[in-house]
Motif scaffolding. Sequence first.
Motif, PDB file in Angstrom:
ATOM      1  N   GLY A   2       0.762  -1.204   0.016  1.00 41.18           N
ATOM      2  CA  GLY A   2       0.035  -0.132  -0.249  1.00 41.18           C
ATOM      3  C   GLY A   2       0.810   1.201  -0.037  1.00 41.18           C
ATOM      4  O   GLY A   2       0.142   2.244  -0.290  1.00 41.18           O
ATOM      5  N   GLY A   3       2.082   1.063   0.288  1.00 36.34           N
ATOM      6  CA  GLY A   3       3.003   2.264   0.183  1.00 36.34           C
ATOM      7  C   GLY A   3       2.688   3.223   1.368  1.00 36.34           C
ATOM      8  O   GLY A   3       2.216   3.049   2.477  1.00 36.34           O
ATOM      9  N   SER A   4       2.834   4.638   1.194  1.00 41.48           N
ATOM     10  CA  SER A   4       2.940   5.639   2.134  1.00 41.48           C
ATOM     11  C   SER A   4       1.502   5.961   2.467  1.00 41.48           C
ATOM     12  O   SER A   4       1.347   6.490   3.733  1.00 41.48           O
ATOM     13  CB  SER A   4       3.735   6.869   1.476  1.00 41.48           C
ATOM     14  OG  SER A   4       2.929   7.453   0.650  1.00 41.48           O
ATOM     15  N   VAL A  40       0.283   4.572   5.950  1.00 40.57           N
ATOM     16  CA  VAL A  40       0.466   5.355   7.119  1.00 40.57           C
ATOM     17  C   VAL A  40      -0.528   6.308   6.948  1.00 40.57           C
ATOM     18  O   VAL A  40      -0.974   6.917   8.202  1.00 40.57           O
ATOM     19  CB  VAL A  40       2.162   5.954   6.891  1.00 40.57           C
ATOM     20  CG1 VAL A  40       2.315   7.126   8.006  1.00 40.57           C
ATOM     21  CG2 VAL A  40       3.076   5.168   6.743  1.00 40.57           C
ATOM     22  N   ASP A  41      -0.695   7.099   5.988  1.00 41.77           N
ATOM     23  CA  ASP A  41      -1.754   8.171   5.954  1.00 41.77           C
ATOM     24  C   ASP A  41      -3.117   7.730   6.547  1.00 41.77           C
ATOM     25  O   ASP A  41      -3.670   8.636   7.434  1.00 41.77           O
ATOM     26  CB  ASP A  41      -2.060   8.679   4.810  1.00 41.77           C
ATOM     27  CG  ASP A  41      -0.991   9.707   4.096  1.00 41.77           C
ATOM     28  OD1 ASP A  41       0.087   9.831   4.872  1.00 41.77           O
ATOM     29  OD2 ASP A  41      -0.729   9.423   2.920  1.00 41.77           O
ATOM     30  N   GLN A  79      -4.911   8.908  10.161  1.00 40.71           N
ATOM     31  CA  GLN A  79      -6.388   9.252  10.215  1.00 40.71           C
ATOM     32  C   GLN A  79      -7.121   8.591  11.263  1.00 40.71           C
ATOM     33  O   GLN A  79      -8.004   9.415  12.121  1.00 40.71           O
ATOM     34  CB  GLN A  79      -6.912   9.380   8.785  1.00 40.71           C
ATOM     35  CG  GLN A  79      -8.408   9.818   8.730  1.00 40.71           C
ATOM     36  CD  GLN A  79      -8.922   9.581   7.593  1.00 40.71           C
ATOM     37  OE1 GLN A  79      -8.355   9.054   6.418  1.00 40.71           O
ATOM     38  NE2 GLN A  79     -10.192  10.114   6.976  1.00 40.71           N
ATOM     39  N   THR A  80      -7.127   7.476  11.248  1.00 42.28           N
ATOM     40  CA  THR A  80      -7.975   6.580  12.233  1.00 42.28           C
ATOM     41  C   THR A  80      -7.567   6.668  13.844  1.00 42.28           C
ATOM     42  O   THR A  80      -8.319   6.905  14.549  1.00 42.28           O
ATOM     43  CB  THR A  80      -7.916   5.052  12.155  1.00 42.28           C
ATOM     44  OG1 THR A  80      -6.709   4.590  12.161  1.00 42.28           O
ATOM     45  CG2 THR A  80      -8.467   4.895  10.744  1.00 42.28           C
ATOM     46  N   LEU A  81      -6.009   7.101  13.955  1.00 41.68           N
ATOM     47  CA  LEU A  81      -5.365   7.287  15.195  1.00 41.68           C
ATOM     48  C   LEU A  81      -5.784   8.741  15.601  1.00 41.68           C
ATOM     49  O   LEU A  81      -6.213   8.937  16.623  1.00 41.68           O
ATOM     50  CB  LEU A  81      -3.893   7.414  15.266  1.00 41.68           C
ATOM     51  CG  LEU A  81      -3.220   7.098  16.285  1.00 41.68           C
ATOM     52  CD1 LEU A  81      -3.738   6.563  17.398  1.00 41.68           C
ATOM     53  CD2 LEU A  81      -1.650   7.037  16.218  1.00 41.68           C
ATOM     54  N   ARG A  82      -5.906   9.875  14.744  1.00 39.31           N
ATOM     55  CA  ARG A  82      -6.515  10.887  15.120  1.00 39.31           C
ATOM     56  C   ARG A  82      -7.758  11.041  15.652  1.00 39.31           C
ATOM     57  O   ARG A  82      -8.344  11.904  16.519  1.00 39.31           O
ATOM     58  CB  ARG A  82      -6.129  12.010  14.098  1.00 39.31           C
ATOM     59  CG  ARG A  82      -4.832  12.551  13.624  1.00 39.31           C
ATOM     60  CD  ARG A  82      -4.617  13.197  12.508  1.00 39.31           C
ATOM     61  NE  ARG A  82      -3.411  13.933  12.395  1.00 39.31           N
ATOM     62  CZ  ARG A  82      -2.944  14.454  11.237  1.00 39.31           C
ATOM     63  NH1 ARG A  82      -3.520  14.502  10.150  1.00 39.31           N
ATOM     64  NH2 ARG A  82      -1.773  14.962  11.227  1.00 39.31           N
ATOM     65  N   GLY A 138       6.139  14.624   6.202  1.00 37.21           N
ATOM     66  CA  GLY A 138       5.351  13.301   7.067  1.00 37.21           C
ATOM     67  C   GLY A 138       4.894  13.961   8.242  1.00 37.21           C
ATOM     68  O   GLY A 138       4.092  14.687   8.264  1.00 37.21           O
ATOM     69  N   TYR A 139       5.253  13.185   9.541  1.00 35.05           N
ATOM     70  CA  TYR A 139       4.543  13.450  10.656  1.00 35.05           C
ATOM     71  C   TYR A 139       5.249  13.573  12.008  1.00 35.05           C
ATOM     72  O   TYR A 139       6.534  12.989  11.830  1.00 35.05           O
ATOM     73  CB  TYR A 139       3.390  12.281  11.020  1.00 35.05           C
ATOM     74  CG  TYR A 139       2.560  12.184   9.708  1.00 35.05           C
ATOM     75  CD1 TYR A 139       1.368  13.115   9.824  1.00 35.05           C
ATOM     76  CD2 TYR A 139       2.649  11.000   8.932  1.00 35.05           C
ATOM     77  CE1 TYR A 139       0.265  12.623   8.713  1.00 35.05           C
ATOM     78  CE2 TYR A 139       1.462  11.135   7.977  1.00 35.05           C
ATOM     79  CZ  TYR A 139       0.399  11.807   7.721  1.00 35.05           C
ATOM     80  OH  TYR A 139      -0.509  11.705   6.849  1.00 35.05           O
TER      81      TYR A 139
END
Length: 236
Positions: A200-202, A205-206, A210-213, A230-231
């Motif tokens: 799925g590549g980067s 991570v995105d 998003q779900t963590l936020r 990045g983050y």
Amino acid sequence: MDAKRAKGAGRMIYYVEDDDNIRGLTLYALRQQGIEAEGFASDSEFKAAVARRVPDAVLLDIMLPDTDGLEIMRRLRADQATATVPIMMLTAKDSELDKVVALDGGADDYLTKPFSLMELTSRCRALLRRGGMTSRPASETLQVGGIELSPSRRTVRVEGQELKLTLREFDLLEYLMRKPGVVFTRESLLQSVWGWDFDGGSRTVDVHVQTLRQKLGDHADRIETVRGVGYRLADL
């Protein structure tokens, strides 16, 4: 579950697949490469095996005759004895949504059928390497602002209230909390948290950021996006 990892035994992979031909061929390929593996046609067989011995990694089909593979994964993640066992989904379901659902549910990797046996064995070795890293000395509690994370208990509390995170969400948050204020590229997060380059590549991570936020609620802005890089987890 009362099962324990067998001391002194080789690293073991369990494979749950109801198709006898696919299961047999896959097990043969793994064993030919020196990887110890056992196969099961149903969840009931698999559950009995886990009760005897917790494997070092699990390969799961999603569409099984008695229990959905995603449900099996959720059960493994909810049990302390198997919560950190690396899991790879092997399935014919190949849409992006299917992959995101599996990853968000706690899968470490996702491979669609038909798959290359050479690629499969390579990914299985990566799973076993990752499993060998779970015995990290992490008894301390990490705290940034109102977020408190216990690596040994694998719990996260925000303002005293416990959050329910997936395996990968937890690992990602822990990694960011260990170095607050440090900016990480998506590629470095993939390598450090997932352990290898995932298909799925980067975007993987995105999606997890998003779900963590969403789960962090009022503390969502702690995870900052650094445009073009990045983050990072804000330490102020």
